[in-house]
Design a protein around this motif. Structure first.
Motif, short mmCIF file in Angstrom:
data_model
loop_
_atom_site.label_atom_id
_atom_site.label_comp_id
_atom_site.label_asym_id
_atom_site.label_seq_id
_atom_site.Cartn_x
_atom_site.Cartn_y
_atom_site.Cartn_z
N LEU A 78 16.01 6.81 34.98
CA LEU A 78 15.77 7.26 36.36
C LEU A 78 16.79 6.69 37.33
CD1 LEU A 78 11.87 7.08 36.54
CD2 LEU A 78 13.31 9.13 36.36
N ASN A 81 19.98 8.67 37.15
CA ASN A 81 19.63 10.03 37.57
C ASN A 81 19.52 10.12 39.10
OD1 ASN A 81 18.90 12.77 36.74
ND2 ASN A 81 16.92 12.27 37.64
N ILE A 82 18.91 9.12 39.71
CA ILE A 82 18.82 9.09 41.18
C ILE A 82 20.21 8.99 41.79
CG2 ILE A 82 18.05 7.66 43.13
CD1 ILE A 82 15.53 7.04 41.37
N ALA A 177 18.86 17.06 38.26
CA ALA A 177 18.36 15.69 38.39
C ALA A 177 16.87 15.69 38.73
CB ALA A 177 19.15 14.94 39.46
N MET A 178 16.45 16.62 39.59
CA MET A 178 15.04 16.74 39.92
C MET A 178 14.22 17.09 38.67
SD MET A 178 13.18 19.18 42.78
CE MET A 178 13.73 20.74 42.08
N TRP A 180 14.95 16.34 35.56
CA TRP A 180 14.86 15.19 34.67
C TRP A 180 13.77 14.23 35.13
CZ3 TRP A 180 16.07 14.12 29.91
CH2 TRP A 180 15.98 12.79 29.45
N ASN A 181 13.64 14.05 36.44
CA ASN A 181 12.54 13.23 36.96
C ASN A 181 11.19 13.78 36.50
OD1 ASN A 181 14.32 11.54 38.32
ND2 ASN A 181 14.17 12.68 40.23
N VAL A 184 10.57 12.93 32.80
CA VAL A 184 10.13 11.54 32.64
C VAL A 184 8.69 11.39 33.11
CG1 VAL A 184 10.53 9.15 33.38
CG2 VAL A 184 12.48 10.64 32.85
N ALA A 185 8.36 11.95 34.27
CA ALA A 185 7.01 11.80 34.84
C ALA A 185 5.94 12.41 33.94
CB ALA A 185 6.95 12.42 36.23
#
Length: 200
Positions: A78, A81-82, A177-178, A180-181, A184-185
């Motif tokens: 993350l 990614n951020i 990127a959004m 990928w978040n 993960v979530a």
């Protein structure tokens, strides 16, 4: 006689970032649909567990190492990614290129770990209802990791080409990127179901 008023929109950018982009809204809608699929798989897992005399059925609890290592790696991913999302908003081509390479690697490594995760479940997909839902959940999440890795690799190729340095491509990187978040979530509640609920 009615006077017609015409707005001059020639100064507006051809492509927006974030909520100003139609692709951002499309990505969000896709995540809502896919999130429903993840939620349904968790509900099915819990429903089957509520019907079973003991859980897991016909197998010991899964080994923790592969799944926990994968979870730690996803959480660590993350941070870059951020940064990639921030660099895309700033339209910093050099940093975005580097960030996409890092994110491609951080997407491939979980796929390698997932190869060890399936046997760590100690059950085959067709052995019983427990095995089926476990494999469905792992397969569903693996598909989403793979989807994002492919998109990241395509974007990396585009950013290294003559098509890369455009606002539209930076918007695509930000949307990726959004996503990928989201990947993960969605894994965190699945990890809790698959690895910790069988130990309760």
């Amino acid at each position: 006689m009615k006077e017609n008023i015409v707005l001059d929109l020639t100064e507006l950018p051809a492509h927006g970032l974030g909520t100003a982009s139609p692709s951002w809204w499309g990505t969000l809608a896709f995540m809502l649909i896919e999130g429903t699929g993840f939620a349904l798989s968790i509900v099915i897992y819990l429903y089957l567990m509520s019907l079973a005399p003991r859980w897991p059925l016909g197998a010991p609890p899964p080994d923790l190492f592969a799944g926990t290592a994968l979870t730690a790696l996803l959480l660590a991913s993350l941070v870059p990614n951020i940064l990639v999302a921030r660099w895309a908003r700033e339209q910093d081509l050099r940093k975005v290129r580097l960030g996409l390479i890092v994110m491609a690697i951080l997407g491939i490594v979980p796929l390698v770990l997932r190869v060890f995760e399936f046997p760590a479940m100690h059950i085959k997909w067709d052995q019983n209802a427990y095995g089926s839902i476990v494999w469905v959940m792992l397969g569903l999440h693996t598909t989403h990791i793979l989807t994002d890795v492919i998109e990241t690799l395509v974007l990396a190729c585009l950013m290294f080409s003559r098509h890369g340095d455009t606002p539209r491509r930076f918007g695509d990187v930000s949307d990726n990127a959004m996503y990928w978040n989201f990947v993960v979530a969605t894994w965190l509640p699945m990890y809790a179901c698959l690895y910790w609920i069988p130990r309760l």
